[in-house]
Design an enzyme around this catalytic site. Structure first.
Site, PDB file in Angstrom:
ATOM      1  N   SER A   1       8.404  38.259  38.672  1.00  0.00           N
ATOM      2  CA  SER A   1       8.430  37.355  39.930  1.00  0.00           C
ATOM      3  C   SER A   1       7.727  37.911  41.313  1.00  0.00           C
ATOM      4  O   SER A   1       6.537  36.900  41.825  1.00  0.00           O
ATOM      5  CB  SER A   1       9.518  37.191  39.936  1.00  0.00           C
ATOM      6  OG  SER A   1       9.989  35.982  39.192  1.00  0.00           O
TER       7      SER A   1
ATOM      8  N   ARG B   1       4.538  22.426  28.673  1.00  0.00           N
ATOM      9  CA  ARG B   1       5.975  22.123  29.896  1.00  0.00           C
ATOM     10  C   ARG B   1       5.345  21.305  31.031  1.00  0.00           C
ATOM     11  O   ARG B   1       4.138  20.881  31.738  1.00  0.00           O
ATOM     12  CB  ARG B   1       5.999  23.904  30.527  1.00  0.00           C
ATOM     13  CG  ARG B   1       5.912  24.428  29.353  1.00  0.00           C
ATOM     14  CD  ARG B   1       6.309  25.933  29.580  1.00  0.00           C
ATOM     15  NE  ARG B   1       7.233  26.195  30.323  1.00  0.00           N
ATOM     16  CZ  ARG B   1       7.095  27.452  31.280  1.00  0.00           C
ATOM     17  NH1 ARG B   1       6.577  28.645  30.794  1.00  0.00           N
ATOM     18  NH2 ARG B   1       8.364  27.741  31.826  1.00  0.00           N
TER      19      ARG B   1
ATOM     20  N   SER C   1      14.219  24.790  40.864  1.00  0.00           N
ATOM     21  CA  SER C   1      12.943  25.445  39.834  1.00  0.00           C
ATOM     22  C   SER C   1      12.285  26.952  41.616  1.00  0.00           C
ATOM     23  O   SER C   1      11.792  25.633  42.685  1.00  0.00           O
ATOM     24  CB  SER C   1      12.104  24.586  39.805  1.00  0.00           C
ATOM     25  OG  SER C   1      10.982  25.194  39.714  1.00  0.00           O
TER      26      SER C   1
ATOM     27  N   GLN D   1       9.705  28.408  40.856  1.00  0.00           N
ATOM     28  CA  GLN D   1       8.388  27.809  41.334  1.00  0.00           C
ATOM     29  C   GLN D   1       7.688  26.642  41.536  1.00  0.00           C
ATOM     30  O   GLN D   1       6.700  27.027  42.942  1.00  0.00           O
ATOM     31  CB  GLN D   1       8.089  27.591  38.982  1.00  0.00           C
ATOM     32  CG  GLN D   1       8.447  28.938  38.705  1.00  0.00           C
ATOM     33  CD  GLN D   1       7.709  29.051  37.095  1.00  0.00           C
ATOM     34  OE1 GLN D   1       7.849  28.226  36.764  1.00  0.00           O
ATOM     35  NE2 GLN D   1       7.734  29.879  36.512  1.00  0.00           N
TER      36      GLN D   1
ATOM     37  N   ASP E   1      16.459  33.362  33.433  1.00  0.00           N
ATOM     38  CA  ASP E   1      15.631  33.579  32.408  1.00  0.00           C
ATOM     39  C   ASP E   1      16.729  34.764  31.092  1.00  0.00           C
ATOM     40  O   ASP E   1      16.444  35.604  29.950  1.00  0.00           O
ATOM     41  CB  ASP E   1      14.518  34.683  32.946  1.00  0.00           C
ATOM     42  CG  ASP E   1      13.437  33.794  33.560  1.00  0.00           C
ATOM     43  OD1 ASP E   1      13.291  32.803  33.002  1.00  0.00           O
ATOM     44  OD2 ASP E   1      12.605  34.189  34.600  1.00  0.00           O
TER      45      ASP E   1
ATOM     46  N   ARG F   1      11.159  36.228  25.150  1.00  0.00           N
ATOM     47  CA  ARG F   1      12.584  36.027  25.765  1.00  0.00           C
ATOM     48  C   ARG F   1      13.188  36.191  24.209  1.00  0.00           C
ATOM     49  O   ARG F   1      14.259  36.648  24.283  1.00  0.00           O
ATOM     50  CB  ARG F   1      12.905  36.035  26.996  1.00  0.00           C
ATOM     51  CG  ARG F   1      12.006  36.265  28.235  1.00  0.00           C
ATOM     52  CD  ARG F   1      13.282  35.716  29.497  1.00  0.00           C
ATOM     53  NE  ARG F   1      12.228  35.376  30.496  1.00  0.00           N
ATOM     54  CZ  ARG F   1      11.576  36.368  31.465  1.00  0.00           C
ATOM     55  NH1 ARG F   1      11.680  37.444  31.008  1.00  0.00           N
ATOM     56  NH2 ARG F   1      10.651  36.241  31.795  1.00  0.00           N
TER      57      ARG F   1
HETATM   58  C1  S3P Z   1      10.053  32.210  38.448  1.00  0.00           C
HETATM   59  C2  S3P Z   1      11.255  31.221  38.284  1.00  0.00           C
HETATM   60  C3  S3P Z   1      11.969  30.562  37.067  1.00  0.00           C
HETATM   61  C4  S3P Z   1      11.720  31.545  35.995  1.00  0.00           C
HETATM   62  C5  S3P Z   1      10.177  32.415  35.662  1.00  0.00           C
HETATM   63  C6  S3P Z   1      10.174  32.786  36.966  1.00  0.00           C
HETATM   64  C7  S3P Z   1       9.814  32.824  39.184  1.00  0.00           C
HETATM   65  O1  S3P Z   1      11.715  29.539  36.177  1.00  0.00           O
HETATM   66  O2  S3P Z   1      12.310  31.486  34.349  1.00  0.00           O
HETATM   67  O3  S3P Z   1      10.628  33.356  34.380  1.00  0.00           O
HETATM   68  O4  S3P Z   1       8.663  33.360  38.857  1.00  0.00           O
HETATM   69  O5  S3P Z   1       9.547  32.162  40.125  1.00  0.00           O
HETATM   70  P1  S3P Z   1      11.729  28.220  36.827  1.00  0.00           P
HETATM   71  O6  S3P Z   1      11.217  28.178  38.699  1.00  0.00           O
HETATM   72  O7  S3P Z   1      10.762  26.769  36.809  1.00  0.00           O
HETATM   73  O8  S3P Z   1      12.923  28.098  36.815  1.00  0.00           O
END
Ligand code: S3P
Length: 416
Positions: free
Chosen positions: A14, A110, A154, A156, A303, A376
């Site tokens: 991340s 997705r 989320s 992301q 994760d 994973r």
């Molecule tokens: C991540 C956020 C998570 C995680 C992903 C990395 C990130 O996803 O599962 O492996 O780097 O912001 P979500 O935000 O969709 O939960």
């Protein structure tokens, strides 16, 4: 099996994505060491280069020369990476670019509506395949500020909005009731952005001048560390040290969960680098007891649910993971993949109203692991198989390349 020794794993995925993306639009030269060496990072690097970024990959560091990015002349291939897709969408829209994002078969299933809605609210014109990739984004009219209530927990989606808001015409506000990983907030602040958290609200100011460049050594990925920590806790007489691990609270829910399950995990050597907590983890084996993991804890182990479900298989009693619906939208439907593989090993597992139940018990047989091409899932069930049978068989070994290409080598380094 005996699990012993020490490992220093590659950088957090991340933080690596964010460091490369933000450096690409920063002022001057940034240096990133210990970058995550998985394929997802390569997708981010390739995409940014397609938009004119200057990224030089040396053996032990990446040098990024911040530049004005341009709209790409071809589609941007995000490969398997959801983080790339969602964060790049925000970053490139802050730069008022026009671009199309594509991905592999898994990524193309997705959900992207979760970023389309806020980005449209910020003035982007977007077309998609019914909320799925390919996603065509036209941000050339500029970005308007937004006051947005998050509908899914989320990081992301949050980061997509934060990055886009950098190019906004005013202050943006994101209301995040259930906190998720906060690496974007920490890095943006370090790079000179005015960004504050007030209760559940994150308040971000648009850029008045360019981001400051960074010089960063990325701490080891706790999501990778969790697999080896799990191996140590489920094998008798083990003792393992994982060094220089990212210890940001929003990421190490698995340490709390394992402690709750009666494990012995201690932190040492703690320090703060670039606003992120870092330190060592020492793990030894123990008698595991089942636990109930609350819905609010899930984002901090999002994760790690596959590997924690494997640990739960070795615990006394039934472990419950509350509200894990988000697992359905990962690299594969992880809820289904976890249940499928646990059942294949003879462990009872089921889902009820989006809660996952794992009944600890005896592993009965050694199946070929069905990875669903998900890194994973592959790593979690390799740990289970190795512990029970000292061997494993996977339908796809190479999917571990997405986040930890040397997974199998690390395993042999610490097992006897
Ligand atoms: C991540 C956020 C998570 C995680 C992903 C990395 C990130 O996803 O599962 O492996 O780097 O912001 P979500 O935000 O969709 O939960």
């Amino acid at each position: 099996m005996l699990v012993q020794g020490a490992l220093q794993l590659p950088g957090d995925k991340s933080i690596s994505h964010r460091a490369i993306m933000l450096s690409a639009i920063a002022d001057g030269v940034s240096c990133v060491r210990n970058l995550n060496d998985g394929a997802d990072l390569q997708s981010t690097i390739n995409i940014l280069r397609d938009c004119g970024a200057s990224i030089e990959q040396k053996e032990d560091e990446i040098i990024i020369n911040g530049k004005k990015l341009h709209s790409p002349s071809k589609d941007l291939d995000c490969g398997n990476s959801g983080t790339t897709t969602r964060l790049v969408s925000g970053l490139l829209s802050s730069q008022k670019l026009i671009f199309t994002l594509t991905g592999d078969e898994s990524l193309s299933k997705r959900p992207m509506k979760r970023i389309v809605t806020p980005l449209v609210g910020m003035g982007c014109k977007i077309s998609s395949n019914n909320g799925l990739l390919p996603l065509s984004i036209d941000a050339s009219d500029g970005i308007t500020a937004i006051d947005y209530d998050m509908t899914v927990a989320s990081a992301q989606v949050k980061s997509c909005i934060l990055f886009s808001a950098l190019g906004g015409n005013n202050i943006s506000i994101i209301n995040e009731i259930i906190p998720t990983r906060n690496h974007s907030e920490i890095m943006l602040k370090n790079m000179g952005v005015s960004i504050e958290r007030e209760g559940s609200k994150i308040i971000v100011h648009p850029l008045k001048s360019k981001l400051k460049s960074i010089d960063i050594s990325v701490p080891s990925d706790p999501s990778s560390a969790a697999f080896f920590a799990a191996l140590a806790v489920i094998n008798n007489n083990s003792n393992l040290k994982l060094t220089n691990v990212l210890l940001n609270e929003s990421r190490i829910g698995f340490v709390e969960v394992l402690n709750q399950m009666n494990c012995l995990i201690s932190k040492s050597n703690e320090s703060v680098h670039n606003g992120e907590k870092v330190g060592d983890l020492t793990i030894s084996s123990s008698n595991l007891k089942a636990t109930e993991i609350k819905s609010e804890t899930i984002p901090s182990i999002i994760d790690e649910v596959p590997i924690l479900a494997v640990v739960a298989a070795f615990a006394n009693g039934t472990t419950v993971f509350k509200n894990v619906e988000e697992l359905k939208y990962k690299e594969c439907d992880r809820l289904r993949a976890i249940i499928h593989n646990l059942e294949a090993f003879g462990i009872k597992a089921y889902e009820k109203n989006n809660d996952l139940f794992v009944e600890g018990g005896k592993v009965k047989r050694m199946p070929k692991i069905t990875t669903f091409d998900d890194h994973r899932i592959a790593m979690a069930f390799t740990i289970l198989s190795l512990t029970s049978f000292k061997k494993y068989e996977l339908d796809n070994r190479s999917c571990v390349d997405i986040s930890l290409p040397n997974f199998f080598n690390y395993l042999s380094e610490i097992t006897k």
